[in-house]
Motif scaffolding. Structure first.
Motif, PDB file in Angstrom:
ATOM      1  N   LEU A 124       0.636  -1.083   0.558  1.00 45.19           N
ATOM      2  CA  LEU A 124       0.088  -0.167  -0.297  1.00 45.19           C
ATOM      3  C   LEU A 124       0.927   1.089   0.225  1.00 45.19           C
ATOM      4  O   LEU A 124       2.256   1.214   0.718  1.00 45.19           O
ATOM      5  N   ILE A 125       0.409   2.375  -0.424  1.00 42.97           N
ATOM      6  CA  ILE A 125       0.692   3.480  -0.913  1.00 42.97           C
ATOM      7  C   ILE A 125       0.419   4.358  -0.625  1.00 42.97           C
ATOM      8  O   ILE A 125      -0.830   4.869  -0.370  1.00 42.97           O
ATOM      9  N   ASP A 126       0.266   5.352   0.673  1.00 39.41           N
ATOM     10  CA  ASP A 126      -0.129   6.548   1.036  1.00 39.41           C
ATOM     11  C   ASP A 126       0.697   8.064   0.652  1.00 39.41           C
ATOM     12  O   ASP A 126       1.522   8.321   1.081  1.00 39.41           O
ATOM     13  N   VAL A 127       0.062   8.812  -0.924  1.00 40.43           N
ATOM     14  CA  VAL A 127      -0.044   9.525  -1.663  1.00 40.43           C
ATOM     15  C   VAL A 127      -0.033  10.956  -0.530  1.00 40.43           C
ATOM     16  O   VAL A 127      -1.693  10.960  -0.137  1.00 40.43           O
ATOM     17  N   GLY A 128       0.424  11.754   0.445  1.00 39.77           N
ATOM     18  CA  GLY A 128       0.382  12.754   0.407  1.00 39.77           C
ATOM     19  C   GLY A 128       0.195  12.293   2.371  1.00 39.77           C
ATOM     20  O   GLY A 128      -1.160  12.572   2.463  1.00 39.77           O
ATOM     21  N   CYS A 129       1.180  11.637   2.567  1.00 47.77           N
ATOM     22  CA  CYS A 129       0.391  11.001   3.474  1.00 47.77           C
ATOM     23  C   CYS A 129       0.204  11.757   5.360  1.00 47.77           C
ATOM     24  O   CYS A 129      -0.359  11.480   5.610  1.00 47.77           O
ATOM     25  N   GLY A 130       0.790  13.221   5.295  1.00 43.86           N
ATOM     26  CA  GLY A 130       0.918  14.415   6.455  1.00 43.86           C
ATOM     27  C   GLY A 130       1.404  13.111   7.392  1.00 43.86           C
ATOM     28  O   GLY A 130       2.854  12.433   7.612  1.00 43.86           O
ATOM     29  N   PRO A 131       1.051  11.944   8.807  1.00 44.42           N
ATOM     30  CA  PRO A 131       1.497  11.891   9.776  1.00 44.42           C
ATOM     31  C   PRO A 131       1.384  10.561   9.538  1.00 44.42           C
ATOM     32  O   PRO A 131       0.972   9.902  10.273  1.00 44.42           O
ATOM     33  N   ALA A 132       0.710  10.521   8.309  1.00 44.37           N
ATOM     34  CA  ALA A 132       0.482   8.351   7.669  1.00 44.37           C
ATOM     35  C   ALA A 132      -0.763   8.220   9.195  1.00 44.37           C
ATOM     36  O   ALA A 132      -0.542   7.259   9.004  1.00 44.37           O
ATOM     37  N   SER A 133      -1.904   8.766   8.700  1.00 47.08           N
ATOM     38  CA  SER A 133      -2.787   8.244  10.057  1.00 47.08           C
ATOM     39  C   SER A 133      -3.523   7.446   8.784  1.00 47.08           C
ATOM     40  O   SER A 133      -3.523   6.329   9.384  1.00 47.08           O
ATOM     41  N   LEU A 134      -3.204   6.950   7.785  1.00 49.80           N
ATOM     42  CA  LEU A 134      -3.873   6.368   6.582  1.00 49.80           C
ATOM     43  C   LEU A 134      -3.224   5.181   6.763  1.00 49.80           C
ATOM     44  O   LEU A 134      -3.344   3.800   6.976  1.00 49.80           O
ATOM     45  N   ALA A 135      -2.129   5.352   6.545  1.00 53.56           N
ATOM     46  CA  ALA A 135      -0.977   3.787   6.576  1.00 53.56           C
ATOM     47  C   ALA A 135      -1.170   2.866   7.726  1.00 53.56           C
ATOM     48  O   ALA A 135      -0.995   2.035   7.067  1.00 53.56           O
ATOM     49  N   ILE A 136      -1.000   4.169   8.925  1.00 51.30           N
ATOM     50  CA  ILE A 136      -1.106   3.111  10.483  1.00 51.30           C
ATOM     51  C   ILE A 136      -1.900   2.628  10.151  1.00 51.30           C
ATOM     52  O   ILE A 136      -2.271   1.456  11.103  1.00 51.30           O
ATOM     53  N   GLY A 137      -3.696   2.834  10.018  1.00 50.98           N
ATOM     54  CA  GLY A 137      -4.866   2.212  10.112  1.00 50.98           C
ATOM     55  C   GLY A 137      -4.994   1.441   9.111  1.00 50.98           C
ATOM     56  O   GLY A 137      -6.105  -0.283  10.027  1.00 50.98           O
ATOM     57  N   PHE A 138      -4.059   1.265   8.116  1.00 51.28           N
ATOM     58  CA  PHE A 138      -4.399   0.251   6.849  1.00 51.28           C
ATOM     59  C   PHE A 138      -3.410  -1.079   7.122  1.00 51.28           C
ATOM     60  O   PHE A 138      -3.069  -2.059   6.838  1.00 51.28           O
ATOM     61  N   ALA A 139      -1.681  -0.810   8.262  1.00 51.84           N
ATOM     62  CA  ALA A 139      -0.985  -1.770   7.774  1.00 51.84           C
ATOM     63  C   ALA A 139      -1.870  -2.969   9.102  1.00 51.84           C
ATOM     64  O   ALA A 139      -0.771  -3.886   7.931  1.00 51.84           O
ATOM     65  N   PRO A 140      -2.353  -3.234  10.067  1.00 52.45           N
ATOM     66  CA  PRO A 140      -2.784  -4.358   9.920  1.00 52.45           C
ATOM     67  C   PRO A 140      -3.349  -5.455   8.749  1.00 52.45           C
ATOM     68  O   PRO A 140      -3.452  -6.819   8.811  1.00 52.45           O
ATOM     69  N   PHE A 141      -4.233  -4.859   7.828  1.00 52.15           N
ATOM     70  CA  PHE A 141      -4.283  -5.713   6.820  1.00 52.15           C
ATOM     71  C   PHE A 141      -3.717  -5.600   5.937  1.00 52.15           C
ATOM     72  O   PHE A 141      -4.344  -6.156   4.850  1.00 52.15           O
ATOM     73  N   VAL A 142      -2.957  -5.266   5.405  1.00 47.58           N
ATOM     74  CA  VAL A 142      -1.334  -5.256   3.803  1.00 47.58           C
ATOM     75  C   VAL A 142      -0.019  -5.480   4.205  1.00 47.58           C
ATOM     76  O   VAL A 142       0.001  -6.270   6.150  1.00 47.58           O
ATOM     77  N   ALA A 143       0.940  -5.655   3.589  1.00 44.09           N
ATOM     78  CA  ALA A 143       2.217  -6.705   3.868  1.00 44.09           C
ATOM     79  C   ALA A 143       2.757  -4.953   4.092  1.00 44.09           C
ATOM     80  O   ALA A 143       3.641  -5.701   5.175  1.00 44.09           O
ATOM     81  N   GLU A 144       2.974  -4.479   2.935  1.00 42.18           N
ATOM     82  CA  GLU A 144       4.145  -3.467   3.647  1.00 42.18           C
ATOM     83  C   GLU A 144       3.595  -1.954   3.099  1.00 42.18           C
ATOM     84  O   GLU A 144       2.129  -1.950   2.527  1.00 42.18           O
TER      85      GLU A 144
END
Ligand SMILES: C[S@@+](CC[C@H](N)C(=O)[O-])C[C@H]1O[C@@H](n2cnc3c(N)ncnc32)[C@H](O)[C@@H]1O
Length: 257
Positions: free
Chosen positions: A38-58
């Motif tokens: 998964l790539i979080d584009v315009g991530c800021g403090p990465a709330s999306l990447a961190i929230g989705f992390a349990p559901f994806v590999a990287e």
């Protein structure tokens, strides 16, 4: 100094959050198997990447502002999540960035240059991959009677009194791409917050950032306090937020433009 530089210390703590249930529902809608990149584009403090992390590999996050990259790094460390970070505008990402099953973009598409950013997003997303355009904001709900007077103050003090930038037309943004709007997920959540939380949230927005308000902070905070206080009980306000994801998938090749 970047537009978001002085918002960073307020952003992760005070900006409308993405509820836990939101990530689970979007992951279910995507049919995530835990193997995705998964790539979080315009991530800021990465709330999306961190929230989705349990559901994806990287997870990878991209943001042009150094303060946001540092905030993402520290939030990921705190959450115990491995997050690769790239400091860049999406339009400038090199070919070597790789490809991803899912690209998520939260509250950031309106800052990107439509044509050049779209070309890169198309390159970043694998064949049969998908894009989720996400956001979280105060719901239009009787739970939030303080929202109207609060927004009126925010708009009056805003750097831009024209908020058209924030009203995106996804169909036209993605019209010339291989993606089309396929699904939507909406999750509402209620919680309590304080007047100080709403002041912090105002500073998390680039239009009313500490840099914009400058030495008028005491007056700005007094106006917010006076406007929302009548709605608080023992200093506590109720809030209902609405998080949403617009999921774009590959168009059927037969109907591609
Ligand atoms: C309002 S924040 C959103 C943060 C987070 N994605 C969220 O959902 O809360 C917008 C972010 O987009 C970033 N941004 C602005 N222009 C960008 C661009 N051209 N490419 C990538 N990110 C950009 C800003 O630096 C900022 O961190």
């Amino acid at each position: 100094m970047g537009r978001f530089a002085t918002t960073v210390q307020y952003y992760a703590r005070y900006r409308e959050p993405y509820p836990k249930a939101f990530f689970a529902q979007v992951a279910a809608q995507f049919g995530m198997t835990g193997e995705e990149e998964l790539i979080d584009v315009g991530c800021g403090p990465a709330s999306l990447a961190i929230g989705f992390a349990p559901f994806v590999a990287e997870c990878t996050g991209v943001d042009p502002e150094s303060g946001m990259i540092a905030a993402a790094q520290s939030a990921a460390r705190q959450a115990g999540i491995r997050l690769k970070l790239i400091q860049a505008r999406v339009e400038e990402l090199p070919e070597t960035t790789g490809t991803f099953d899912v690209a998520v973009i939260g509250r950031a598409l309106h800052w990107m240059q439509p044509g050049p950013a779209l070309r890169v997003v198309e390159r970043l997303v694998k064949k049969d991959g998908a894009v989720a355009i996400c956001g979280s904001s105060v719901a239009g709900s009787p739970v939030n009677p303080w929202a109207e007077p609060y927004d009126e103050i925010r708009r009056r003090w805003s750097l831009e009194n024209d908020e058209r930038r924030y009203r995106m037309n996804l169909d036209s943004w993605f019209a010339a791409s291989r993606f089309h709007l396929a699904d939507q997920v909406t999750v509402n959540e209620r919680h309590e917050l304080s007047i100080d939380d709403l002041i912090g949230r105002a500073y998390s927005r680039s239009t009313t950032s500490p840099a914009v308000i400058g030495d008028r902070r005491a007056a700005f905070e007094a106006e917010i306090t006076a406007a929302v206080k009548p709605f608080a009980q023992n200093g506590v306000l109720q809030e209902e937020i609405r998080a949403h994801a617009m999921i774009l998938r590959e168009k059927d090749p037969q109907v591609r433009l």
